[in-house]
Design an enzyme around this catalytic site. Structure first.
Site, PDB file in Angstrom:
ATOM      1  N   GLY A  12      -5.924 -26.036  37.856  1.00 48.72           N
ATOM      2  CA  GLY A  12      -5.262 -27.354  37.867  1.00 48.72           C
ATOM      3  C   GLY A  12      -3.758 -27.215  37.963  1.00 48.72           C
ATOM      4  O   GLY A  12      -3.015 -27.999  37.365  1.00 48.72           O
ATOM      5  N   GLY A  15      -1.500 -30.231  38.653  1.00 45.08           N
ATOM      6  CA  GLY A  15      -1.508 -31.369  37.733  1.00 45.08           C
ATOM      7  C   GLY A  15      -0.218 -31.493  36.935  1.00 45.08           C
ATOM      8  O   GLY A  15       0.654 -30.617  36.960  1.00 45.08           O
ATOM      9  N   SER A 127      -8.406 -31.923  24.230  1.00 41.78           N
ATOM     10  CA  SER A 127      -7.712 -33.205  24.059  1.00 41.78           C
ATOM     11  C   SER A 127      -8.001 -33.750  22.666  1.00 41.78           C
ATOM     12  O   SER A 127      -8.981 -33.365  22.027  1.00 41.78           O
ATOM     13  CB  SER A 127      -8.258 -34.180  25.102  1.00 41.78           C
ATOM     14  OG  SER A 127      -7.747 -35.469  24.901  1.00 41.78           O
ATOM     15  N   LYS A 161     -14.371 -34.844  27.747  1.00 42.04           N
ATOM     16  CA  LYS A 161     -13.548 -33.801  27.106  1.00 42.04           C
ATOM     17  C   LYS A 161     -14.279 -33.187  25.904  1.00 42.04           C
ATOM     18  O   LYS A 161     -14.196 -31.987  25.655  1.00 42.04           O
ATOM     19  CB  LYS A 161     -12.196 -34.386  26.664  1.00 42.04           C
ATOM     20  CG  LYS A 161     -11.304 -34.835  27.799  1.00 42.04           C
ATOM     21  CD  LYS A 161     -10.987 -33.727  28.791  1.00 42.04           C
ATOM     22  CE  LYS A 161     -10.055 -32.648  28.272  1.00 42.04           C
ATOM     23  NZ  LYS A 161      -9.803 -31.598  29.263  1.00 42.04           N
TER      24      LYS A 161
HETATM   25  P1  NAP Z   1      -3.728 -34.455  36.172  1.00 38.90           P
HETATM   26  O1  NAP Z   1      -2.293 -34.498  36.541  1.00 38.90           O
HETATM   27  O2  NAP Z   1      -4.624 -35.463  36.775  1.00 38.90           O
HETATM   28  O3  NAP Z   1      -4.253 -33.002  36.432  1.00 38.90           O
HETATM   29  C1  NAP Z   1      -5.616 -32.708  36.497  1.00 38.90           C
HETATM   30  C2  NAP Z   1      -5.788 -31.437  37.294  1.00 38.90           C
HETATM   31  O4  NAP Z   1      -7.183 -31.144  37.394  1.00 38.90           O
HETATM   32  C3  NAP Z   1      -5.244 -31.581  38.716  1.00 38.90           C
HETATM   33  O5  NAP Z   1      -4.667 -30.361  39.105  1.00 38.90           O
HETATM   34  C4  NAP Z   1      -6.517 -31.841  39.528  1.00 38.90           C
HETATM   35  O6  NAP Z   1      -6.434 -31.429  40.884  1.00 38.90           O
HETATM   36  C5  NAP Z   1      -7.505 -30.962  38.774  1.00 38.90           C
HETATM   37  N1  NAP Z   1      -8.856 -31.384  39.066  1.00 38.90           N
HETATM   38  C6  NAP Z   1      -9.441 -32.583  38.791  1.00 38.90           C
HETATM   39  N2  NAP Z   1     -10.711 -32.584  39.252  1.00 38.90           N
HETATM   40  C7  NAP Z   1     -10.914 -31.393  39.848  1.00 38.90           C
HETATM   41  C8  NAP Z   1     -12.010 -30.806  40.540  1.00 38.90           C
HETATM   42  N3  NAP Z   1     -13.159 -31.452  40.702  1.00 38.90           N
HETATM   43  N4  NAP Z   1     -11.873 -29.538  40.999  1.00 38.90           N
HETATM   44  C9  NAP Z   1     -10.709 -28.865  40.858  1.00 38.90           C
HETATM   45  N5  NAP Z   1      -9.625 -29.377  40.218  1.00 38.90           N
HETATM   46  C10 NAP Z   1      -9.734 -30.618  39.732  1.00 38.90           C
HETATM   47  O7  NAP Z   1      -3.895 -34.643  34.603  1.00 38.90           O
HETATM   48  P2  NAP Z   1      -3.168 -33.882  33.403  1.00 38.90           P
HETATM   49  O8  NAP Z   1      -2.658 -34.925  32.483  1.00 38.90           O
HETATM   50  O9  NAP Z   1      -2.264 -32.831  33.897  1.00 38.90           O
HETATM   51  O10 NAP Z   1      -4.426 -33.217  32.712  1.00 38.90           O
HETATM   52  C11 NAP Z   1      -4.545 -31.812  32.574  1.00 38.90           C
HETATM   53  C12 NAP Z   1      -5.460 -31.528  31.422  1.00 38.90           C
HETATM   54  O11 NAP Z   1      -4.880 -32.059  30.231  1.00 38.90           O
HETATM   55  C13 NAP Z   1      -6.832 -32.172  31.571  1.00 38.90           C
HETATM   56  O12 NAP Z   1      -7.785 -31.242  31.079  1.00 38.90           O
HETATM   57  C14 NAP Z   1      -6.738 -33.380  30.659  1.00 38.90           C
HETATM   58  O13 NAP Z   1      -8.000 -33.772  30.191  1.00 38.90           O
HETATM   59  C15 NAP Z   1      -5.869 -32.808  29.554  1.00 38.90           C
HETATM   60  N6  NAP Z   1      -5.185 -33.802  28.714  1.00 38.90           N
HETATM   61  C16 NAP Z   1      -4.323 -34.689  29.290  1.00 38.90           C
HETATM   62  C17 NAP Z   1      -3.671 -35.594  28.458  1.00 38.90           C
HETATM   63  C18 NAP Z   1      -2.657 -36.581  29.006  1.00 38.90           C
HETATM   64  O14 NAP Z   1      -2.251 -37.486  28.262  1.00 38.90           O
HETATM   65  N7  NAP Z   1      -2.188 -36.432  30.228  1.00 38.90           N
HETATM   66  C19 NAP Z   1      -3.899 -35.584  27.067  1.00 38.90           C
HETATM   67  C20 NAP Z   1      -4.780 -34.654  26.531  1.00 38.90           C
HETATM   68  C21 NAP Z   1      -5.417 -33.750  27.374  1.00 38.90           C
HETATM   69  P3  NAP Z   1      -5.875 -32.436  42.015  1.00 38.90           P
HETATM   70  O15 NAP Z   1      -4.371 -32.329  41.937  1.00 38.90           O
HETATM   71  O16 NAP Z   1      -6.436 -31.891  43.255  1.00 38.90           O
HETATM   72  O17 NAP Z   1      -6.391 -33.799  41.669  1.00 38.90           O
END
Ligand code: NAP
Length: 346
Positions: A12, A15, A127, A161
């Protein structure tokens, strides 16, 4: 510590969280393999290739969570894996295929590849969603607490999650080649290296765009994305790290956030909510209104309005030595960055 021979695979990498982890690893001199879904030389990943140190230190490799064997190349000979990839959205068409399957099966695929590739530690981005989907009352959230309420119909992102973290612990129990350390961030906000708007930073856009009819009783546990990235790297580097780690700095409610946005000068040119709905009547109105919202947002509102998360984050500070950026700095930088990327007018 700077180590040019240590290879870290970050899933990721494109992301919000993943790209900050890549950036900080490169700053520290690690060799980074970032996995992306699209073609690694695609224009949309130019922001990663342009990071300081990327020329010598970063390799992008394709990886799709639902494809078995897709992460084998990225994991081959890597020392560490930081697994952030997972779909992050409250509202989807089909919670099973769009959220749960990629989160759970994807985690299993990534861990299988890490095991085959000889990785010695996996740091998983879980998370607070795996801790609870209904904070509040007197309960103080700690690493001992597990979300047992979410389902495909109720807060499905939270369910994805929770199931993914459980699958990771099950896998790690039988795995002798790597150990697992988990970071459980609350709502992650902050400046973004990727130009796309993250679901969590959308809160600021919605508040400033006048999407909220008034100030309602929503309270968020927030943490800066740069602190979350540091937490993952500390968890990777610190031999003594183990188990889960709540990662959250501040609890802030909508009223306090709106006040802070006024203080930062965002009162005049935007449509911040003014009407006071932060009372039991407002809670009732929000719950009623939630049934006209999409399923994911509706169930989020019903389980969060009027509830204040209390948490004990002492483990991450004591075990990993994590220090947080000041909230004012986080929010000021986030807003400046939202303007820079064109997500806010002005
Ligand atoms: P994000 O910007 O949407 O990043 C998600 C990443 O996962 C992106 O690189 C996306 O790739 C990749 N991804 C999604 N589906 C996929 C698939 N089928 N195959 C391969 N890659 C895939 O969200 P983020 O906030 O950075 O989240 C990163 C992690 O942090 C996640 O595990 C999320 O649950 C966790 N988290 C986030 C928060 C928050 O508030 N943001 C809080 C707690 C935990 P693409 O760029 O190609 O879409």
């Amino acid at each position: 510590m700077s180590d040019t021979n240590t290879i870290v695979t970050v899933t990721g990498a494109s992301g919000f969280v993943g790209s900050w982890i890549v950036c900080q690893l490169l700053e520290k001199g690690y060799r980074v393999r970032g996995t992306v879904r699209g073609a690694p030389d695609a224009e949309k990943y130019a922001f990663l290739r342009d990071l300081d140190g990327a020329d010598e230190g970063l390799e992008l490799v394709q990886g799709e969570l639902l494809t078995a064997g897709s992460y084998d190349e990225a994991m081959e000979g890597a020392d560490y894996c930081i697994h952030t990839a997972s779909p992050y959205a409250l509202d989807v068409d089909d919670p099973k295929t769009d959220l749960v399957d990629p989160a759970v099966q994807g985690t299993k695929n990534v861990l299988e590849a890490a095991k085959k590739g000889g990785v010695r530690r996996v740091v998983l981005t879980s998370s607070m969603a795996a801790i609870t989907d209904e904070p509040g009352g007197d309960e103080v959230l700690t690493e001992e607490v597990w979300n047992e309420k979410s389902s495909l119909g109720r807060n499905p992102y939270y369910y994805s999650k929770t199931m993914a973290e459980r699958a990771a612990w099950d896998f790690a129990e039988d795995c002798e080649t790597f150990d697992l350390v988990v970071i459980n961030p609350f709502l992650i906000v902050g400046p973004s290296l990727t130009p796309s708007l993250n679901t969590s930073n959308e809160i600021f856009v919605n508040l400033l765009d006048g999407e909220f009819p008034g100030i309602i009783r929503l309270t968020w546990g927030m943490v800066d994305v740069r602190d979350v990235a540091r937490a993952h790297i500390l968890a990777m580097e610190n031999d003594g790290a183990s188990g889960r780690h709540l990662c959250v700095h501040h609890s802030i409610d909508m009223r306090e956030l709106v006040e802070l946005l006024h203080e930062l000068g965002y009162g005049d040119d935007y449509s911040l909510p003014g009407l006071n709905l932060a009372n039991p009547i407002g809670d009732f109105a929000v719950k009623l209104f939630s049934y006209f919202e999409s399923a994911g947002t509706g169930s989020y509102l019903r389980t969060h309005v009027g509830r204040v998360p209390r948490f004990d984050d002492s483990k991450i500070r004591a075990e990993l030595g994590l220090e947080y950026l000041p909230l004012q700095e986080t929010i000021g930088d986030t807003l400046a960055d939202l303007k820079h990327h064109g997500h806010l007018p002005g």
